[in-house]
Design a protein around this motif. Structure first.
Motif, PDB file in Angstrom:
ATOM      1  N   SER A 153       0.867  -1.185   0.000  1.00  0.00           N
ATOM      2  CA  SER A 153       0.000   0.000   0.000  1.00  0.00           C
ATOM      3  C   SER A 153       0.899   1.229   0.000  1.00  0.00           C
ATOM      4  O   SER A 153       1.676   1.432   0.943  1.00  0.00           O
ATOM      5  CB  SER A 153      -0.912  -0.004   1.234  1.00  0.00           C
ATOM      6  OG  SER A 153      -1.731  -1.152   1.213  1.00  0.00           O
ATOM      7  N   PRO A 154       0.810   2.054  -1.041  1.00  0.00           N
ATOM      8  CA  PRO A 154       1.807   3.108  -1.235  1.00  0.00           C
ATOM      9  C   PRO A 154       1.908   4.078  -0.058  1.00  0.00           C
ATOM     10  O   PRO A 154       0.916   4.675   0.353  1.00  0.00           O
ATOM     11  CB  PRO A 154       1.288   3.859  -2.469  1.00  0.00           C
ATOM     12  CG  PRO A 154       0.301   2.951  -3.109  1.00  0.00           C
ATOM     13  CD  PRO A 154      -0.236   2.043  -2.059  1.00  0.00           C
ATOM     14  N   GLY A 155       3.098   4.225   0.494  1.00  0.00           N
ATOM     15  CA  GLY A 155       3.351   5.242   1.520  1.00  0.00           C
ATOM     16  C   GLY A 155       2.805   4.915   2.903  1.00  0.00           C
ATOM     17  O   GLY A 155       2.844   5.756   3.804  1.00  0.00           O
ATOM     18  N   ALA A 156       2.317   3.677   3.101  1.00  0.00           N
ATOM     19  CA  ALA A 156       1.633   3.354   4.364  1.00  0.00           C
ATOM     20  C   ALA A 156       2.608   2.926   5.463  1.00  0.00           C
ATOM     21  O   ALA A 156       2.284   2.085   6.301  1.00  0.00           O
ATOM     22  CB  ALA A 156       0.597   2.259   4.120  1.00  0.00           C
ATOM     23  N   THR A 157       3.793   3.526   5.499  1.00  0.00           N
ATOM     24  CA  THR A 157       4.835   3.069   6.427  1.00  0.00           C
ATOM     25  C   THR A 157       4.418   3.203   7.892  1.00  0.00           C
ATOM     26  O   THR A 157       4.550   2.262   8.676  1.00  0.00           O
ATOM     27  CB  THR A 157       6.139   3.866   6.183  1.00  0.00           C
ATOM     28  OG1 THR A 157       6.472   3.720   4.798  1.00  0.00           O
ATOM     29  CG2 THR A 157       7.277   3.343   7.033  1.00  0.00           C
ATOM     30  N   ALA A 158       3.921   4.378   8.276  1.00  0.00           N
ATOM     31  CA  ALA A 158       3.545   4.578   9.684  1.00  0.00           C
ATOM     32  C   ALA A 158       2.381   3.658  10.040  1.00  0.00           C
ATOM     33  O   ALA A 158       2.393   2.999  11.085  1.00  0.00           O
ATOM     34  CB  ALA A 158       3.163   6.039   9.918  1.00  0.00           C
ATOM     35  N   TYR A 159       1.402   3.604   9.162  1.00  0.00           N
ATOM     36  CA  TYR A 159       0.221   2.755   9.410  1.00  0.00           C
ATOM     37  C   TYR A 159       0.634   1.285   9.560  1.00  0.00           C
ATOM     38  O   TYR A 159       0.274   0.617  10.525  1.00  0.00           O
ATOM     39  CB  TYR A 159      -0.767   2.919   8.249  1.00  0.00           C
ATOM     40  CG  TYR A 159      -2.044   2.120   8.398  1.00  0.00           C
ATOM     41  CD1 TYR A 159      -3.039   2.536   9.270  1.00  0.00           C
ATOM     42  CD2 TYR A 159      -2.255   0.955   7.665  1.00  0.00           C
ATOM     43  CE1 TYR A 159      -4.227   1.801   9.412  1.00  0.00           C
ATOM     44  CE2 TYR A 159      -3.426   0.213   7.794  1.00  0.00           C
ATOM     45  CZ  TYR A 159      -4.416   0.645   8.669  1.00  0.00           C
ATOM     46  OH  TYR A 159      -5.571  -0.080   8.813  1.00  0.00           O
ATOM     47  N   SER A 160       1.423   0.788   8.597  1.00  0.00           N
ATOM     48  CA  SER A 160       1.853  -0.610   8.635  1.00  0.00           C
ATOM     49  C   SER A 160       2.644  -0.907   9.904  1.00  0.00           C
ATOM     50  O   SER A 160       2.508  -1.982  10.498  1.00  0.00           O
ATOM     51  CB  SER A 160       2.734  -0.940   7.434  1.00  0.00           C
ATOM     52  OG  SER A 160       1.970  -0.907   6.267  1.00  0.00           O
ATOM     53  N   ALA A 161       3.474   0.070  10.321  1.00  0.00           N
ATOM     54  CA  ALA A 161       4.283  -0.143  11.539  1.00  0.00           C
ATOM     55  C   ALA A 161       3.361  -0.326  12.750  1.00  0.00           C
ATOM     56  O   ALA A 161       3.604  -1.180  13.603  1.00  0.00           O
ATOM     57  CB  ALA A 161       5.222   1.037  11.753  1.00  0.00           C
ATOM     58  N   THR A 162       2.269   0.456  12.819  1.00  0.00           N
ATOM     59  CA  THR A 162       1.363   0.311  13.976  1.00  0.00           C
ATOM     60  C   THR A 162       0.629  -1.025  13.925  1.00  0.00           C
ATOM     61  O   THR A 162       0.380  -1.642  14.949  1.00  0.00           O
ATOM     62  CB  THR A 162       0.319   1.439  14.049  1.00  0.00           C
ATOM     63  OG1 THR A 162      -0.531   1.420  12.883  1.00  0.00           O
ATOM     64  CG2 THR A 162       0.963   2.808  14.172  1.00  0.00           C
ATOM     65  N   LYS A 163       0.294  -1.470  12.732  1.00  0.00           N
ATOM     66  CA  LYS A 163      -0.487  -2.701  12.601  1.00  0.00           C
ATOM     67  C   LYS A 163       0.390  -3.923  12.892  1.00  0.00           C
ATOM     68  O   LYS A 163      -0.061  -4.904  13.475  1.00  0.00           O
ATOM     69  CB  LYS A 163      -1.121  -2.769  11.209  1.00  0.00           C
ATOM     70  CG  LYS A 163      -2.145  -1.643  10.970  1.00  0.00           C
ATOM     71  CD  LYS A 163      -3.336  -1.835  11.871  1.00  0.00           C
ATOM     72  CE  LYS A 163      -4.153  -0.610  12.120  1.00  0.00           C
ATOM     73  NZ  LYS A 163      -5.281  -0.840  13.034  1.00  0.00           N
TER      74      LYS A 163
END
Ligand code: NAD
Length: 262
Positions: A153-163
């Protein structure tokens, strides 16, 4: 699962004013649970409560921002003073936040996503687990395919890190809390039709997108159609029920096979 599966039990659902949280609250209330509806949006939470009552259920609205310690402490105290016990917790409140290239993602934007999704999950568990230790119970953390199986998912670094971090917490705590009869599991939804896109800010997608051609429809089970809130709520109901009594520390991907493809 019988209709009275959760009779006499108390549940807390964060982010209960819309989407997956609302679906979970309605489903648990239909099964007889008294549901604490926690969130920031009073009118939406009141609407969820009205729908619960119209269906013969009961609950209460708890106004709090999941990232704020004092608000969370007070809200959960209110629920416990009213009900004396807590059996089911759905740590669901979350935002997509800002999806942008890492060199463009601002520290404040990163912090905001961490505060709501990760600190919010921590505060939810920090303030509820002590009450669940008395009688045992079930905790369901709403993670995502992002950060657990999907990294496109493009640019979802912060989101992915929380998940990813939520999933790590679930496994760590399954061991810590097992001795207290508390189960904790993660649900990892794929694309679900909710209001989450309203909480998404996306920048420079072309810079972060990975150029991969997918076959027609990237959700194999539905030919591309997003899942529904009920698709997730019914798995939450299963994890809250006796039917899952030997299940803990486990992720369940509710995504129609989407995360196996991308
Ligand atoms: P949604 O926006 O409809 O619901 C999120 C709810 O959380 C809203 O009611 C919102 O008011 C509440 N909330 C947001 N920030 C809060 C805060 N600081 N304090 C208290 N409440 C807050 O979105 P949704 O899709 O139902 O999202 C629920 C969860 O599901 C999130 O954790 C999200 O990451 C996860 N998820 C959603 C999808 C999807 O496609 N919709 C996919 C994977 C994971």
């Amino acid at each position: 699962m019988s209709l009275a599966e959760y009779e006499g039990q108390t549940a807390l659902v964060t982010g209960a004013g819309s989407g997956i949280g609302k679906g979970a609250a309605l489903t648990l209330a239909r099964g007889g649970a008294y549901v604490g509806l926690l969130g920031r949006t009073e009118d939406e939470l009141e609407e969820t409560l009205a729908e619960i009552r119209a269906a013969g259920g009961e609950g209460m609205v708890l106004l709090a921002d999941v990232s704020q310690e004092d608000e969370m402490a007070k809200a959960i105290d209110r629920l416990i003073s009213e009900r004396k016990a807590l059996n089911i917790v759905v740590a669901n409140a979350g935002i997509n936040g800002t999806w942008a290239p890492i060199d463009d993602l601002k520290p404040d934007e990163f912090d905001k996503t961490i505060a709501v999704n990760l600190r919010g999950t921590y505060l939810t568990l920090h303030h509820t687990v002590r009450h669940m230790k008395k009688s045992g119970g079930s905790i369901i953390v709403i993670s995502s395919i992002n950060g657990t199986r999907t990294f496109t998912s493009p640019g979802a670094t912060a989101y992915s890190a929380t998940k990813a971090a939520q999933f790590a917490m679930v496994q760590q705590l399954a061991l810590e809390l097992g001795q207290h009869g508390i189960r904790i599991n993660a649900i990892c939804p794929g694309a679900i039709g909710t209001e989450i896109d309203d909480n998404t800010s996306m920048r420079k997608k072309a810079q972060t997108e990975v150029p991969v051609e997918f076959p027609e429809g990237d959700i194999p089970l539905t030919g591309g159609e997003a899942g529904t809130v009920e698709d997730v709520a019914e798995v939450i109901a299963f994890l809250a029920s006796k039917a899952s009594r030997h299940v803990t520390g486990t992720p369940i991907w509710v995504d129609g096979g989407q995360s196996l493809l991308r």
